[in-house]
Structures are given as structure tokens and as C-alpha cells.
Design an enzyme around this catalytic site. Structure first.
Site, short mmCIF file in Angstrom:
data_model
loop_
_atom_site.label_atom_id
_atom_site.label_comp_id
_atom_site.label_asym_id
_atom_site.label_seq_id
_atom_site.Cartn_x
_atom_site.Cartn_y
_atom_site.Cartn_z
N ASP A 89 0.86 -1.19 0.00
CA ASP A 89 0.00 0.00 0.00
C ASP A 89 0.90 1.25 0.00
O ASP A 89 1.79 1.38 0.85
CB ASP A 89 -0.87 -0.05 1.27
CG ASP A 89 -2.00 0.97 1.26
OD1 ASP A 89 -2.40 1.41 0.16
OD2 ASP A 89 -2.49 1.30 2.36
N ASN A 146 -10.39 0.69 -0.09
CA ASN A 146 -9.42 0.43 0.99
C ASN A 146 -9.98 0.80 2.36
O ASN A 146 -10.51 1.90 2.54
CB ASN A 146 -8.16 1.27 0.77
CG ASN A 146 -7.40 0.89 -0.47
OD1 ASN A 146 -7.83 0.04 -1.24
ND2 ASN A 146 -6.25 1.52 -0.66
N VAL A 147 -9.79 -0.11 3.31
CA VAL A 147 -10.25 0.12 4.67
C VAL A 147 -9.16 -0.28 5.66
O VAL A 147 -8.65 -1.40 5.60
CB VAL A 147 -11.52 -0.70 4.97
CG1 VAL A 147 -11.95 -0.55 6.44
CG2 VAL A 147 -12.67 -0.31 4.04
N THR A 157 -8.59 2.14 9.01
CA THR A 157 -8.87 2.76 10.31
C THR A 157 -10.05 2.13 11.05
O THR A 157 -9.99 1.95 12.26
CB THR A 157 -9.11 4.28 10.11
OG1 THR A 157 -7.98 4.82 9.42
CG2 THR A 157 -9.27 5.00 11.43
N SER A 164 -12.77 4.11 5.40
CA SER A 164 -13.32 4.13 6.77
C SER A 164 -14.18 5.35 7.02
O SER A 164 -13.78 6.47 6.69
CB SER A 164 -12.18 4.13 7.80
OG SER A 164 -11.48 2.91 7.74
N HIS A 190 -7.65 9.51 4.35
CA HIS A 190 -7.27 8.44 5.27
C HIS A 190 -7.65 8.83 6.70
O HIS A 190 -7.56 10.00 7.07
CB HIS A 190 -5.76 8.20 5.20
CG HIS A 190 -5.30 7.66 3.88
ND1 HIS A 190 -4.33 8.26 3.12
CD2 HIS A 190 -5.69 6.56 3.19
CE1 HIS A 190 -4.13 7.55 2.02
NE2 HIS A 190 -4.94 6.52 2.03
N ASP A 231 2.94 4.76 -5.33
CA ASP A 231 2.29 6.05 -5.12
C ASP A 231 3.26 7.17 -5.48
O ASP A 231 4.07 7.61 -4.66
CB ASP A 231 1.84 6.15 -3.65
CG ASP A 231 1.20 7.51 -3.34
OD1 ASP A 231 1.14 8.36 -4.25
OD2 ASP A 231 0.78 7.70 -2.19
P1 13P Z 1 -8.66 4.33 6.02
O1 13P Z 1 -7.65 4.06 7.07
O2 13P Z 1 -9.24 5.70 6.09
O3 13P Z 1 -9.71 3.25 5.96
O4 13P Z 1 -7.90 4.28 4.61
C1 13P Z 1 -7.22 3.11 4.25
C2 13P Z 1 -6.49 3.31 2.98
O5 13P Z 1 -6.89 4.04 2.11
C3 13P Z 1 -5.24 2.56 2.80
O6 13P Z 1 -4.55 2.96 1.66
#
Ligand code: 13P
Length: 284
Positions: free
Chosen positions: A82, A230-231, A233, A211, A180, A104
Site C-alpha cells: 500500500d 481500501n479500509v 482505520t 473508513s 485516510h 504512489d
Molecule cells: P482508512 O484508514 O481511512 O480506511 O484508509 C485506508 C487506505 O486508504 C489505505 O490505503
């Protein structure tokens, strides 16, 4: 089943308009919880690993846990870097057994981002590994990444389409208003940008910062063309809240299993709900 590239399931997600969840792993309990929920829901999944999480868990443990999960579950699971910051870290992950990487380059100038992403795509594709690129900047805090939400820049659709055409990435993260971490207010998503890009490229748009985004906004984002979400948090919040509660209930507890079991169960619940919301249940 061995770990697979995201191309095992993202084309189907794009075609059938569902999204595959990337759930970040931070330790064994995260890995187990995500796998258990995916098995119950018969869903393809992506384990996201940030560079910070990789330093915390160590490369060997990270790959071994993901491989064990793929073998035990029989599900298509991708192990995905990631927000990889350099060509070198992406290659180190691929050499160690990652089946997918994100490069990225969003903090670089546009043409440099294209050039650097292309190099990663060329090397990764030669190894059968999928690549996610990023355009625009996503606000909030993710490990080592801190982007002031006011400074976060939405992606320009024309630039995003050309970025795809030049780089050949397998999934494209574009900044569309999510961030994020948890939100203070309600995030304002730019579905028009998702739609404008997703309708012109054959790969899914990736929504970072999943999240705390209301369910209805997630449904609209998927309808507009988000095929990977993507999740992280929300799992961290559920995990830590369960641990706090278990410790508060019994000041004498010393066995980590006594507070990590409820933490793991809380994360299974989060992941199960997201898989159903994303429509990736029964799509393995
Ligand atoms: P969150 O922590 O806001 O869920 O985002 C996760 C994310 O985008 C990882 O790249």
C-alpha cells in the site's frame, strides 16, 4: 491456493460492478479476522500492507501470514503493498512474494509520476504482479504519509485517463474527496470524477480512505466505477475499542488471548459488513 494478482478478480469486479475490499493488515489478528470474514462471505480480498506495517511485522512474517491465509481459505487473496514510495521497495516486496504493489508517485510532478509508475509496471508485469497507481493527493494520515486535507488535490479526469493509457496500471487510485483516517464531518465524494475516469478506462478506480464513509456514498461510488475500496482505520478503531473494553472490565487480565480474541471478533464484524456493502460476497 497461492496468493494471486489483483487481475484474478478486478476485471470481474469492473464488469459486474462490485468492489473488492483492501483491508490493511497490521498483525496476525488482523490477518486472521479478515480471512475469517472473507471465508464466511466467500469473497476475494486484498491484504494491504503499508511500509510502516511492513517494518512493524517484518517481510518474512508478512508474506508467511498472507500465504497461510490464502492456503487455508482457498480464496483468491492478493498481498498488496500500500502506497509504495520507491521502485526499490516495490521490487523488494515482489522478490519476497507479494502478488501486487501500489506505487504512489502522487507527490511527484505528473510526468515524473507517469515515468516512475511505468518502470514499476514493466518490472511487476514481467513477474505476473499487478500494479496500482495514484493520481491527485488523498488527504489525512496513513502511517508515514501526512497530507493536509485542505492541500489535498482532486484528480483531473483527463490527466487520469492519460495516466492509465501511458502506464498500463491494473487499478487507478484517484483523489475524489475521501481521506485516510476517520472524518470530522461527512466526506464529500466527487462521483462525477469517478464516473468520468472509470467510463473511459478498462480497469477499476480505487477509493482510498474507505473508513467512516456512509454506506450510501460507498454504494454511489461503486455505481460510478469504484472497483477496489481500501479500509484500515475502522478495523483499528474496532480492535482497540475491544481491547480497551476487555482491559477495563478486568484489571487483573494478563493473558493477551483474553483481550485479543474480542478484538479479532470485532474486526470480523467490520470486514463482514464491508464485504456485503461492497457486493463482493459470493464473488470468490
Ligand atoms: P482508512 O484508514 O481511512 O480506511 O484508509 C485506508 C487506505 O486508504 C489505505 O490505503
Amino acid at each position: 491456493m497461492p496468493l494471486v494478482s489483483m487481475n484474478e478478480f478486478l476485471p470481474k469486479a469492473k464488469e459486474k460492478k462490485f468492489a473488492v475490499g483492501q483491508f490493511n493488515i497490521n498483525n496476525l489478528e488482523f490477518t486472521q479476522a479478515i480471512t475469517e470474514a472473507a471465508m464466511e462471505e466467500n469473497a476475494p480480498i486484498i491484504f494491504g500492507v503499508s511500509e510502516g506495517a511492513l517494518r512493524y511485522m517484518g517481510m518474512e512474517y508478512t508474506v508467511a501470514m498472507a500465504e497461510a491465509a490464502a492456503k487455508k481459505s482457498g480464496l483468491p487473496i492478493a498481498l498488496h503493498l500500500d502506497h509504495g514510495s520507491t521502485f526499490e521497495v516495490a521490487m523488494a516486496c515482489i522478490r519476497a512474494g507479494f502478488s501486487s504493489v501500489m506505487f504512489d508517485g502522487s507527490h511527484h510532478a505528473y510526468e515524473d509520476n507517469i515515468r516512475l509508475t511505468k518502470e514499476v509496471v514493466k518490472a511487476a508485469h514481467a513477474m505476473g504482479v499487478s500494479v496500482e497507481g495514484e493520481l491527485g493527493t488523498i488527504g489525512g494520515v496513513e502511517d508515514d504519509l501526512h497530507v493536509d486535507e485542505d492541500a489535498a488535490q482532486l484528480a483531473n479526469p483527463e490527466e487520469a485517463i492519460r495516466f492509465y493509457e501511458e502506464t498500463g496500471v491494473d487499478a487507478l487510485a484517484i483523489a475524489v474527496g475521501t481521506a485516510h483516517g476517520m472524518y470530522k464531518g461527512e466526506p464529500k465524494l466527487h462521483y462525477d470524477i469517478i464516473e468520468a475516469v472509470a467510463s473511459k478506462i478498462p480497469v477499476p478506480v480505487v477509493l482510498h480512505g474507505g473508513s467512516g464513509v456512509p454506506d450510501e456514498s460507498i454504494r454511489k461510488a461503486i455505481a460510478a466505477g469504484a472497483g477496489k475500496i481500501n479500509v484500515n482505520t475502522e478495523n483499528q478503531v474496532a480492535c482497540t475499542a475491544a481491547i480497551r473494553e476487555a482491559l477495563a472490565k478486568d484489571a487483573n487480565v494478563i493473558d493477551p488471548r483474553k483481550y485479543l480474541t474480542p478484538a479479532r471478533n470485532a474486526m470480523v464484524e467490520v470486514v463482514r459488513n464491508k464485504i456485503r456493502l461492497f457486493g463482493s460476497n459470493n464473488q470468490a
